[in-house]
Design an enzyme around this catalytic site. Structure first.
Site, PDB file in Angstrom:
ATOM      1  N   LYS A 198       5.732 -63.796 -48.694  1.00  0.00           N
ATOM      2  CA  LYS A 198       6.124 -62.930 -49.823  1.00  0.00           C
ATOM      3  C   LYS A 198       5.139 -61.794 -50.093  1.00  0.00           C
ATOM      4  O   LYS A 198       4.887 -61.436 -51.246  1.00  0.00           O
ATOM      5  CB  LYS A 198       6.316 -63.750 -51.103  1.00  0.00           C
ATOM      6  CG  LYS A 198       7.268 -64.933 -50.935  1.00  0.00           C
ATOM      7  CD  LYS A 198       7.260 -65.828 -52.160  1.00  0.00           C
ATOM      8  CE  LYS A 198       7.883 -67.171 -51.846  1.00  0.00           C
ATOM      9  NZ  LYS A 198       7.845 -68.114 -52.960  1.00  0.00           N
ATOM     10  N   ASP A 233       8.816 -75.952 -56.651  1.00  0.00           N
ATOM     11  CA  ASP A 233       9.868 -75.812 -57.671  1.00  0.00           C
ATOM     12  C   ASP A 233      10.946 -76.889 -57.572  1.00  0.00           C
ATOM     13  O   ASP A 233      11.538 -77.282 -58.581  1.00  0.00           O
ATOM     14  CB  ASP A 233      10.482 -74.409 -57.636  1.00  0.00           C
ATOM     15  CG  ASP A 233      11.040 -74.038 -56.268  1.00  0.00           C
ATOM     16  OD1 ASP A 233      10.856 -74.807 -55.309  1.00  0.00           O
ATOM     17  OD2 ASP A 233      11.637 -72.948 -56.153  1.00  0.00           O
TER      18      ASP A 233
END
Length: 500
Positions: A198, A233
Protein backbone atom coordinates in the site's frame (compact mmCIF):
# COMPACT_ATOMS: atom_id res chain seq x y z
CA UNK A 1 -41.92 8.71 -77.67
CA UNK A 2 -40.99 12.37 -77.49
CA UNK A 3 -37.88 13.80 -75.91
CA UNK A 4 -39.76 14.81 -72.74
CA UNK A 5 -41.10 11.33 -72.19
CA UNK A 6 -37.63 9.80 -72.66
CA UNK A 7 -36.16 12.18 -70.09
CA UNK A 8 -38.94 11.36 -67.61
CA UNK A 9 -38.44 7.61 -68.07
CA UNK A 10 -34.66 7.91 -67.71
CA UNK A 11 -35.06 10.07 -64.59
CA UNK A 12 -37.57 7.63 -63.10
CA UNK A 13 -35.26 4.74 -63.83
CA UNK A 14 -32.31 6.59 -62.28
CA UNK A 15 -34.39 7.43 -59.23
CA UNK A 16 -35.45 3.80 -58.89
CA UNK A 17 -31.81 2.70 -59.11
CA UNK A 18 -30.83 5.35 -56.52
CA UNK A 19 -33.60 4.25 -54.15
CA UNK A 20 -32.61 0.63 -54.63
CA UNK A 21 -28.99 1.61 -53.95
CA UNK A 22 -29.90 3.45 -50.75
CA UNK A 23 -32.05 0.52 -49.68
CA UNK A 24 -29.15 -1.84 -50.32
CA UNK A 25 -26.83 0.36 -48.22
CA UNK A 26 -29.40 0.52 -45.41
CA UNK A 27 -29.94 -3.26 -45.55
CA UNK A 28 -26.20 -3.84 -45.58
CA UNK A 29 -25.75 -1.47 -42.65
CA UNK A 30 -28.54 -3.20 -40.74
CA UNK A 31 -27.05 -6.60 -41.60
CA UNK A 32 -23.66 -5.35 -40.44
CA UNK A 33 -25.26 -4.00 -37.27
CA UNK A 34 -27.14 -7.22 -36.62
CA UNK A 35 -23.97 -9.19 -37.34
CA UNK A 36 -22.07 -7.07 -34.80
CA UNK A 37 -24.91 -7.42 -32.30
CA UNK A 38 -24.95 -11.19 -32.77
CA UNK A 39 -21.18 -11.26 -32.23
CA UNK A 40 -21.50 -9.12 -29.07
CA UNK A 41 -24.26 -11.38 -27.73
CA UNK A 42 -22.07 -14.39 -28.52
CA UNK A 43 -19.29 -12.92 -26.34
CA UNK A 44 -21.77 -12.34 -23.47
CA UNK A 45 -23.26 -15.84 -23.82
CA UNK A 46 -19.82 -17.50 -23.75
CA UNK A 47 -18.79 -15.41 -20.73
CA UNK A 48 -21.99 -16.36 -18.89
CA UNK A 49 -21.43 -20.06 -19.61
CA UNK A 50 -17.81 -19.91 -18.42
CA UNK A 51 -18.87 -18.13 -15.19
CA UNK A 52 -21.61 -20.63 -14.40
CA UNK A 53 -21.77 -21.80 -10.78
CA UNK A 54 -24.29 -24.65 -10.64
CA UNK A 55 -24.86 -26.00 -7.14
CA UNK A 56 -22.84 -29.14 -7.86
CA UNK A 57 -19.78 -27.07 -8.78
CA UNK A 58 -20.19 -24.95 -5.63
CA UNK A 59 -20.23 -28.11 -3.50
CA UNK A 60 -16.96 -29.15 -5.15
CA UNK A 61 -15.45 -25.73 -4.35
CA UNK A 62 -16.61 -26.06 -0.71
CA UNK A 63 -15.14 -29.58 -0.46
CA UNK A 64 -11.84 -28.31 -1.88
CA UNK A 65 -11.85 -25.42 0.64
CA UNK A 66 -12.40 -27.87 3.52
CA UNK A 67 -9.59 -30.17 2.28
CA UNK A 68 -7.17 -27.22 1.99
CA UNK A 69 -8.12 -26.10 5.52
CA UNK A 70 -7.19 -29.52 6.91
CA UNK A 71 -3.89 -29.48 4.98
CA UNK A 72 -3.01 -25.95 6.13
CA UNK A 73 -3.60 -26.88 9.78
CA UNK A 74 -1.42 -29.97 9.44
CA UNK A 75 1.82 -28.26 8.38
CA UNK A 76 3.28 -24.91 7.32
CA UNK A 77 3.25 -24.57 3.54
CA UNK A 78 1.18 -27.71 3.14
CA UNK A 79 -1.77 -25.91 1.60
CA UNK A 80 -2.81 -23.08 -0.70
CA UNK A 81 -4.39 -21.63 2.46
CA UNK A 82 -1.92 -20.23 5.00
CA UNK A 83 -4.18 -21.09 7.99
CA UNK A 84 -2.17 -18.80 10.27
CA UNK A 85 -2.29 -19.32 14.02
CA UNK A 86 -3.39 -15.97 15.45
CA UNK A 87 -2.61 -16.71 19.14
CA UNK A 88 -6.07 -15.31 19.92
CA UNK A 89 -7.40 -17.99 22.26
CA UNK A 90 -9.72 -15.85 24.35
CA UNK A 91 -12.43 -14.08 22.35
CA UNK A 92 -14.58 -11.44 24.05
CA UNK A 93 -17.45 -12.82 26.10
CA UNK A 94 -19.48 -9.63 26.50
CA UNK A 95 -18.49 -9.41 30.20
CA UNK A 96 -15.53 -7.09 29.55
CA UNK A 97 -15.48 -3.78 31.43
CA UNK A 98 -13.23 -0.74 31.47
CA UNK A 99 -11.53 1.69 29.11
CA UNK A 100 -9.44 0.27 26.26
CA UNK A 101 -7.63 1.77 23.31
CA UNK A 102 -7.11 0.64 19.73
CA UNK A 103 -4.75 1.69 16.96
CA UNK A 104 -5.76 0.83 13.39
CA UNK A 105 -2.91 1.15 10.88
CA UNK A 106 -3.60 -0.15 7.41
CA UNK A 107 -3.10 2.60 4.84
CA UNK A 108 -2.29 6.25 4.34
CA UNK A 109 -4.37 7.14 7.43
CA UNK A 110 -4.46 5.58 10.87
CA UNK A 111 -7.13 5.74 13.56
CA UNK A 112 -6.83 5.89 17.31
CA UNK A 113 -9.87 4.77 19.31
CA UNK A 114 -11.04 4.80 22.90
CA UNK A 115 -13.76 2.33 23.84
CA UNK A 116 -15.59 2.25 27.16
CA UNK A 117 -16.99 -1.22 27.90
CA UNK A 118 -19.76 -1.71 30.44
CA UNK A 119 -20.05 -5.49 30.70
CA UNK A 120 -22.99 -7.72 29.82
CA UNK A 121 -25.70 -5.16 30.61
CA UNK A 122 -24.26 -2.03 29.04
CA UNK A 123 -22.05 -3.37 26.22
CA UNK A 124 -20.10 -0.62 24.44
CA UNK A 125 -20.97 2.42 26.58
CA UNK A 126 -19.12 4.92 24.39
CA UNK A 127 -16.47 5.15 21.72
CA UNK A 128 -14.38 8.02 20.44
CA UNK A 129 -11.88 8.06 17.61
CA UNK A 130 -9.60 10.32 15.69
CA UNK A 131 -8.28 9.78 12.16
CA UNK A 132 -4.78 10.99 11.33
CA UNK A 133 -3.15 11.30 7.88
CA UNK A 134 0.38 9.99 7.48
CA UNK A 135 2.65 12.49 5.65
CA UNK A 136 4.02 10.84 2.46
CA UNK A 137 7.67 11.24 3.52
CA UNK A 138 7.05 9.09 6.61
CA UNK A 139 5.80 6.21 4.43
CA UNK A 140 9.29 5.83 2.97
CA UNK A 141 11.37 7.10 5.89
CA UNK A 142 12.53 5.18 8.97
CA UNK A 143 10.73 3.00 11.49
CA UNK A 144 11.75 5.44 14.26
CA UNK A 145 10.04 8.35 12.45
CA UNK A 146 6.82 6.53 11.54
CA UNK A 147 6.18 4.95 14.94
CA UNK A 148 7.28 8.17 16.65
CA UNK A 149 4.65 10.10 14.70
CA UNK A 150 1.97 7.53 15.60
CA UNK A 151 2.98 7.55 19.29
CA UNK A 152 2.74 11.35 19.45
CA UNK A 153 -0.77 11.29 17.95
CA UNK A 154 -1.78 8.56 20.41
CA UNK A 155 -0.38 10.58 23.34
CA UNK A 156 -2.40 13.65 22.27
CA UNK A 157 -5.54 11.50 22.04
CA UNK A 158 -4.96 9.94 25.48
CA UNK A 159 -4.56 13.46 26.92
CA UNK A 160 -8.24 14.09 26.08
CA UNK A 161 -9.33 11.23 28.37
CA UNK A 162 -12.12 12.35 30.70
CA UNK A 163 -11.62 12.70 34.44
CA UNK A 164 -12.61 9.54 36.28
CA UNK A 165 -11.37 7.26 33.48
CA UNK A 166 -7.66 7.42 34.27
CA UNK A 167 -6.22 4.02 35.24
CA UNK A 168 -5.44 3.48 38.95
CA UNK A 169 -1.80 3.80 40.11
CA UNK A 170 0.39 0.92 38.93
CA UNK A 171 -1.94 -0.01 36.06
CA UNK A 172 -1.10 0.69 32.43
CA UNK A 173 -3.58 1.57 29.72
CA UNK A 174 -4.05 -1.31 27.27
CA UNK A 175 -4.20 -1.16 23.49
CA UNK A 176 -5.25 -3.48 20.66
CA UNK A 177 -3.15 -2.93 17.52
CA UNK A 178 -4.69 -3.67 14.12
CA UNK A 179 -1.80 -3.83 11.68
CA UNK A 180 -3.03 -4.64 8.16
CA UNK A 181 0.27 -5.60 6.57
CA UNK A 182 1.80 -9.09 6.17
CA UNK A 183 3.13 -10.17 9.57
CA UNK A 184 4.63 -13.37 10.95
CA UNK A 185 2.80 -13.61 14.26
CA UNK A 186 4.95 -14.81 17.17
CA UNK A 187 2.47 -14.43 20.04
CA UNK A 188 -0.76 -12.58 20.82
CA UNK A 189 1.25 -9.36 21.18
CA UNK A 190 4.22 -9.72 18.84
CA UNK A 191 4.84 -10.24 15.15
CA UNK A 192 7.57 -9.48 12.64
CA UNK A 193 6.86 -7.49 9.49
CA UNK A 194 7.26 -9.65 6.37
CA UNK A 195 6.90 -6.84 3.82
CA UNK A 196 5.22 -3.47 3.33
CA UNK A 197 2.34 -2.93 0.89
CA UNK A 198 0.00 0.00 0.00
CA UNK A 199 2.76 2.47 -0.83
CA UNK A 200 4.87 2.00 2.34
CA UNK A 201 8.56 1.21 2.01
CA UNK A 202 10.44 1.48 5.31
CA UNK A 203 13.31 -0.96 4.96
CA UNK A 204 14.60 -0.90 8.55
CA UNK A 205 11.21 -2.11 9.85
CA UNK A 206 11.13 -5.31 7.75
CA UNK A 207 11.91 -8.34 9.92
CA UNK A 208 11.34 -6.31 13.10
CA UNK A 209 8.65 -6.87 15.72
CA UNK A 210 6.08 -4.14 14.99
CA UNK A 211 4.77 -4.21 18.58
CA UNK A 212 8.34 -3.73 19.84
CA UNK A 213 8.79 -0.74 17.52
CA UNK A 214 5.52 0.83 18.69
CA UNK A 215 6.31 0.15 22.38
CA UNK A 216 9.71 1.88 22.08
CA UNK A 217 8.03 4.90 20.48
CA UNK A 218 5.39 5.03 23.25
CA UNK A 219 8.16 5.00 25.85
CA UNK A 220 9.96 7.85 24.06
CA UNK A 221 6.86 10.08 24.34
CA UNK A 222 6.30 9.04 27.97
CA UNK A 223 3.04 7.17 27.34
CA UNK A 224 2.50 4.36 29.83
CA UNK A 225 0.58 1.96 27.58
CA UNK A 226 0.77 -1.79 27.01
CA UNK A 227 0.06 -3.37 23.59
CA UNK A 228 -2.04 -6.37 24.59
CA UNK A 229 -3.06 -7.75 21.18
CA UNK A 230 -1.73 -7.57 17.62
CA UNK A 231 -4.48 -8.51 15.15
CA UNK A 232 -5.77 -8.04 11.61
CA UNK A 233 -9.18 -6.67 10.62
CA UNK A 234 -10.75 -10.11 10.04
CA UNK A 235 -9.93 -11.31 13.54
CA UNK A 236 -11.16 -7.95 14.86
CA UNK A 237 -14.46 -8.55 13.06
CA UNK A 238 -14.70 -12.00 14.68
CA UNK A 239 -14.05 -10.44 18.11
CA UNK A 240 -16.65 -7.73 17.53
CA UNK A 241 -19.21 -10.32 16.48
CA UNK A 242 -18.49 -12.59 19.46
CA UNK A 243 -18.80 -9.68 21.96
CA UNK A 244 -22.47 -9.30 21.00
CA UNK A 245 -23.27 -12.91 20.13
CA UNK A 246 -21.64 -15.99 21.70
CA UNK A 247 -22.70 -18.10 18.69
CA UNK A 248 -20.35 -16.31 16.29
CA UNK A 249 -17.95 -18.97 14.94
CA UNK A 250 -16.35 -17.22 11.95
CA UNK A 251 -15.83 -13.84 10.32
CA UNK A 252 -15.56 -12.95 6.65
CA UNK A 253 -14.41 -9.65 5.15
CA UNK A 254 -15.83 -8.85 1.71
CA UNK A 255 -14.50 -5.43 0.81
CA UNK A 256 -11.69 -4.20 -1.43
CA UNK A 257 -9.95 -7.43 -0.43
CA UNK A 258 -11.31 -10.56 1.22
CA UNK A 259 -10.36 -12.88 4.07
CA UNK A 260 -11.88 -15.24 6.62
CA UNK A 261 -11.07 -16.26 10.20
CA UNK A 262 -12.79 -18.83 12.38
CA UNK A 263 -12.64 -20.53 15.79
CA UNK A 264 -10.92 -23.93 15.69
CA UNK A 265 -10.50 -26.59 18.38
CA UNK A 266 -6.86 -26.33 19.48
CA UNK A 267 -6.55 -30.14 19.33
CA UNK A 268 -7.46 -30.06 15.62
CA UNK A 269 -4.31 -28.06 14.76
CA UNK A 270 -1.46 -30.60 14.27
CA UNK A 271 1.08 -27.84 13.51
CA UNK A 272 0.44 -26.19 16.92
CA UNK A 273 3.29 -27.31 19.21
CA UNK A 274 2.75 -25.03 22.21
CA UNK A 275 0.74 -25.84 25.32
CA UNK A 276 -2.99 -26.12 24.67
CA UNK A 277 -4.80 -22.89 25.59
CA UNK A 278 -7.14 -22.96 28.60
CA UNK A 279 -10.11 -22.16 26.40
CA UNK A 280 -9.32 -25.17 24.20
CA UNK A 281 -9.82 -22.90 21.19
CA UNK A 282 -7.66 -20.96 18.76
CA UNK A 283 -8.64 -18.41 16.14
CA UNK A 284 -7.24 -19.26 12.71
CA UNK A 285 -6.58 -16.55 10.13
CA UNK A 286 -7.25 -18.44 6.89
CA UNK A 287 -5.97 -15.85 4.38
CA UNK A 288 -8.57 -17.37 2.08
CA UNK A 289 -7.92 -14.90 -0.75
CA UNK A 290 -5.07 -17.21 -1.81
CA UNK A 291 -7.40 -20.23 -2.21
CA UNK A 292 -7.53 -21.80 -5.65
CA UNK A 293 -9.10 -24.93 -7.08
CA UNK A 294 -9.69 -26.48 -10.50
CA UNK A 295 -13.41 -26.27 -9.68
CA UNK A 296 -13.41 -22.44 -9.61
CA UNK A 297 -14.81 -21.21 -12.94
CA UNK A 298 -12.19 -18.96 -14.54
CA UNK A 299 -12.47 -17.13 -17.86
CA UNK A 300 -9.99 -15.63 -20.33
CA UNK A 301 -10.61 -12.25 -18.64
CA UNK A 302 -9.59 -13.64 -15.23
CA UNK A 303 -6.43 -15.20 -16.66
CA UNK A 304 -5.47 -11.91 -18.36
CA UNK A 305 -6.22 -9.88 -15.21
CA UNK A 306 -4.09 -12.25 -13.15
CA UNK A 307 -1.19 -12.25 -15.65
CA UNK A 308 -1.09 -8.44 -15.68
CA UNK A 309 -1.43 -8.07 -11.89
CA UNK A 310 1.35 -7.28 -9.39
CA UNK A 311 1.10 -10.84 -8.02
CA UNK A 312 0.48 -13.26 -10.91
CA UNK A 313 -0.65 -16.73 -9.83
CA UNK A 314 -1.52 -15.52 -6.31
CA UNK A 315 -4.76 -14.51 -4.58
CA UNK A 316 -6.92 -16.18 -7.26
CA UNK A 317 -10.03 -16.44 -5.04
CA UNK A 318 -9.68 -12.77 -4.11
CA UNK A 319 -9.38 -11.78 -7.77
CA UNK A 320 -12.84 -13.12 -8.61
CA UNK A 321 -14.87 -12.30 -5.47
CA UNK A 322 -13.51 -9.05 -4.00
CA UNK A 323 -14.35 -5.41 -4.61
CA UNK A 324 -10.90 -4.57 -5.95
CA UNK A 325 -11.49 -6.67 -9.07
CA UNK A 326 -15.21 -7.06 -9.94
CA UNK A 327 -15.49 -3.76 -11.83
CA UNK A 328 -12.24 -4.50 -13.66
CA UNK A 329 -13.60 -7.83 -14.93
CA UNK A 330 -16.68 -6.00 -16.29
CA UNK A 331 -14.40 -3.48 -18.04
CA UNK A 332 -12.41 -6.27 -19.71
CA UNK A 333 -15.56 -7.92 -21.08
CA UNK A 334 -16.87 -4.58 -22.42
CA UNK A 335 -13.47 -3.89 -24.03
CA UNK A 336 -13.53 -7.19 -25.93
CA UNK A 337 -17.08 -6.43 -27.12
CA UNK A 338 -15.97 -2.96 -28.26
CA UNK A 339 -12.91 -4.33 -30.07
CA UNK A 340 -14.44 -7.39 -31.70
CA UNK A 341 -18.10 -6.41 -32.14
CA UNK A 342 -18.04 -2.57 -32.25
CA UNK A 343 -20.41 -2.66 -29.28
CA UNK A 344 -20.08 1.09 -28.65
CA UNK A 345 -19.71 2.13 -32.31
CA UNK A 346 -16.88 2.04 -34.86
CA UNK A 347 -14.33 3.57 -32.51
CA UNK A 348 -13.18 1.74 -29.36
CA UNK A 349 -13.65 4.24 -26.49
CA UNK A 350 -10.15 5.22 -25.31
CA UNK A 351 -11.09 5.25 -21.61
CA UNK A 352 -12.27 1.64 -21.87
CA UNK A 353 -8.61 0.64 -22.30
CA UNK A 354 -7.62 2.10 -18.90
CA UNK A 355 -7.19 -0.69 -16.28
CA UNK A 356 -9.29 -0.33 -13.10
CA UNK A 357 -11.08 2.78 -14.37
CA UNK A 358 -14.43 1.08 -13.70
CA UNK A 359 -14.64 0.65 -9.93
CA UNK A 360 -16.91 -1.84 -8.21
CA UNK A 361 -19.07 0.90 -6.54
CA UNK A 362 -19.83 2.19 -10.07
CA UNK A 363 -20.59 -1.34 -11.26
CA UNK A 364 -22.93 -1.76 -8.28
CA UNK A 365 -24.71 1.53 -9.06
CA UNK A 366 -25.34 0.33 -12.64
CA UNK A 367 -26.44 -3.12 -11.50
CA UNK A 368 -28.99 -1.58 -9.12
CA UNK A 369 -30.41 0.85 -11.72
CA UNK A 370 -34.20 0.41 -11.90
CA UNK A 371 -35.09 3.59 -13.81
CA UNK A 372 -37.15 2.90 -16.98
CA UNK A 373 -34.46 4.26 -19.32
CA UNK A 374 -31.52 3.12 -17.14
CA UNK A 375 -30.33 6.69 -16.48
CA UNK A 376 -27.65 5.60 -13.98
CA UNK A 377 -26.05 3.23 -16.51
CA UNK A 378 -26.11 5.98 -19.15
CA UNK A 379 -24.52 8.50 -16.76
CA UNK A 380 -21.80 6.11 -15.53
CA UNK A 381 -20.83 5.13 -19.10
CA UNK A 382 -20.65 8.81 -20.05
CA UNK A 383 -18.87 10.13 -16.94
CA UNK A 384 -16.35 7.30 -16.46
CA UNK A 385 -15.78 5.86 -19.93
CA UNK A 386 -16.84 8.89 -22.05
CA UNK A 387 -19.33 6.72 -23.95
CA UNK A 388 -22.34 8.83 -24.98
CA UNK A 389 -25.63 8.13 -26.73
CA UNK A 390 -25.97 4.48 -25.77
CA UNK A 391 -29.21 2.76 -26.63
CA UNK A 392 -31.45 1.18 -23.99
CA UNK A 393 -30.59 -2.20 -25.52
CA UNK A 394 -26.86 -1.61 -24.92
CA UNK A 395 -27.45 -0.43 -21.35
CA UNK A 396 -29.44 -3.58 -20.57
CA UNK A 397 -26.51 -5.73 -21.74
CA UNK A 398 -24.11 -3.75 -19.51
CA UNK A 399 -26.37 -4.58 -16.53
CA UNK A 400 -26.41 -8.25 -17.59
CA UNK A 401 -22.60 -8.35 -17.53
CA UNK A 402 -22.53 -6.74 -14.06
CA UNK A 403 -24.98 -9.44 -12.96
CA UNK A 404 -22.86 -12.29 -14.32
CA UNK A 405 -19.71 -11.04 -12.54
CA UNK A 406 -21.47 -10.26 -9.24
CA UNK A 407 -23.40 -13.56 -9.20
CA UNK A 408 -20.28 -15.65 -9.70
CA UNK A 409 -18.45 -13.75 -6.94
CA UNK A 410 -21.36 -13.96 -4.51
CA UNK A 411 -21.99 -17.67 -5.09
CA UNK A 412 -18.30 -18.54 -4.70
CA UNK A 413 -18.19 -16.51 -1.46
CA UNK A 414 -21.10 -18.61 -0.19
CA UNK A 415 -19.25 -21.79 -1.20
CA UNK A 416 -16.23 -20.60 0.83
CA UNK A 417 -18.41 -20.07 3.92
CA UNK A 418 -20.03 -23.47 3.37
CA UNK A 419 -16.51 -24.97 3.25
CA UNK A 420 -15.80 -23.54 6.73
CA UNK A 421 -19.09 -24.97 8.05
CA UNK A 422 -18.17 -28.37 6.57
CA UNK A 423 -14.75 -28.29 8.24
CA UNK A 424 -16.43 -27.59 11.59
CA UNK A 425 -19.11 -30.25 11.04
CA UNK A 426 -21.86 -27.63 11.14
CA UNK A 427 -23.16 -28.22 7.62
CA UNK A 428 -25.71 -30.92 8.41
CA UNK A 429 -27.93 -32.43 11.08
CA UNK A 430 -27.57 -36.17 11.61
CA UNK A 431 -30.68 -38.22 12.29
CA UNK A 432 -31.44 -38.77 15.94
CA UNK A 433 -29.11 -35.97 17.05
CA UNK A 434 -30.47 -32.85 18.79
CA UNK A 435 -30.69 -29.71 16.69
CA UNK A 436 -27.26 -28.03 16.82
CA UNK A 437 -26.77 -24.53 18.22
CA UNK A 438 -26.78 -21.60 15.85
CA UNK A 439 -23.72 -20.94 13.69
CA UNK A 440 -23.35 -17.19 13.23
CA UNK A 441 -20.98 -15.77 10.60
CA UNK A 442 -19.92 -12.14 11.22
CA UNK A 443 -19.52 -10.26 7.95
CA UNK A 444 -18.01 -6.87 7.23
CA UNK A 445 -16.63 -4.92 4.29
CA UNK A 446 -17.95 -2.40 1.80
CA UNK A 447 -18.80 -5.00 -0.85
CA UNK A 448 -21.05 -6.92 1.56
CA UNK A 449 -22.49 -3.78 3.12
CA UNK A 450 -23.22 -1.67 0.02
CA UNK A 451 -23.59 -4.05 -2.97
CA UNK A 452 -27.04 -5.32 -2.02
CA UNK A 453 -27.54 -7.66 -4.99
CA UNK A 454 -24.18 -9.29 -4.19
CA UNK A 455 -24.95 -9.86 -0.50
CA UNK A 456 -28.52 -11.05 -1.20
CA UNK A 457 -27.24 -13.55 -3.77
CA UNK A 458 -24.54 -14.76 -1.36
CA UNK A 459 -27.04 -15.34 1.45
CA UNK A 460 -29.58 -17.13 -0.77
CA UNK A 461 -26.82 -19.34 -2.22
CA UNK A 462 -25.64 -20.29 1.27
CA UNK A 463 -29.20 -21.36 2.14
CA UNK A 464 -29.34 -23.38 -1.08
CA UNK A 465 -26.06 -25.14 -0.22
CA UNK A 466 -26.99 -25.89 3.37
CA UNK A 467 -30.50 -27.10 2.66
CA UNK A 468 -33.69 -26.56 4.61
CA UNK A 469 -32.72 -28.84 7.51
CA UNK A 470 -29.83 -26.61 8.65
CA UNK A 471 -30.44 -23.24 6.97
CA UNK A 472 -32.40 -21.90 9.96
CA UNK A 473 -29.36 -22.58 12.14
CA UNK A 474 -26.87 -20.60 10.03
CA UNK A 475 -27.09 -16.82 10.38
CA UNK A 476 -25.18 -14.02 8.62
CA UNK A 477 -24.72 -10.94 10.83
CA UNK A 478 -23.16 -7.60 9.94
CA UNK A 479 -20.31 -6.87 12.37
CA UNK A 480 -19.17 -3.31 11.84
CA UNK A 481 -15.67 -1.85 12.38
CA UNK A 482 -13.72 -4.96 13.32
CA UNK A 483 -10.45 -3.16 12.72
CA UNK A 484 -11.36 -0.56 15.35
CA UNK A 485 -13.71 -1.73 18.10
CA UNK A 486 -12.67 -5.38 17.52
CA UNK A 487 -9.05 -4.56 18.38
CA UNK A 488 -10.11 -2.76 21.59
CA UNK A 489 -12.28 -5.75 22.55
CA UNK A 490 -9.32 -8.10 22.05
CA UNK A 491 -7.18 -5.84 24.23
CA UNK A 492 -9.90 -6.30 26.88
CA UNK A 493 -10.26 -10.07 26.51
CA UNK A 494 -6.46 -10.51 26.67
CA UNK A 495 -5.95 -7.90 29.40
CA UNK A 496 -2.99 -8.43 31.73
CA UNK A 497 -5.27 -7.49 34.61
CA UNK A 498 -7.91 -10.18 34.16
CA UNK A 499 -8.56 -12.06 37.37
CA UNK A 500 -7.50 -15.68 37.17
Amino acid sequence: MGKKEVVVVVCAAAAAVAVAGVATVVVRREMKKSGRWAKAMGIVKEFEEKCATPIGKLRQVADAMSVEMHAGLASEGGSKLKMLISYVDNLPSGEEEGLFYALDLGGTNFRVLRVHLGGREKGVVSQEFEEVSIPPHLMTGTSHELFGYIAEALAKFVATEREGFHPPPGRKRELGFTFSFPVRQLSIASGTLIKWTKGFSIEDAVGEDVVGELTKALERVGLDMHVTALVNDTIGTLAGGRFYNPNVIAAVILGTGTNAAYVERAQAIPKWHGPLPKSGEMVINMEWGSFRSSHIPLTEYDHMLDAESLNPGEQIFEKIISGMYLGEIVRRVLLKMAEEAAFFGDEVPAKLRVPFILRTPDMSAMHHDTSPDLKVVSRKLKDILEISNTSLKVRKVVIDICGIVATRGARLSAAGIYGILKKLGRDSVKEGEPKPEKSVIALDGGLFEHYMKFSACMESTLKELIGEGVSGNVVIEHSNDGSGIGAALLAASHSHYLEA
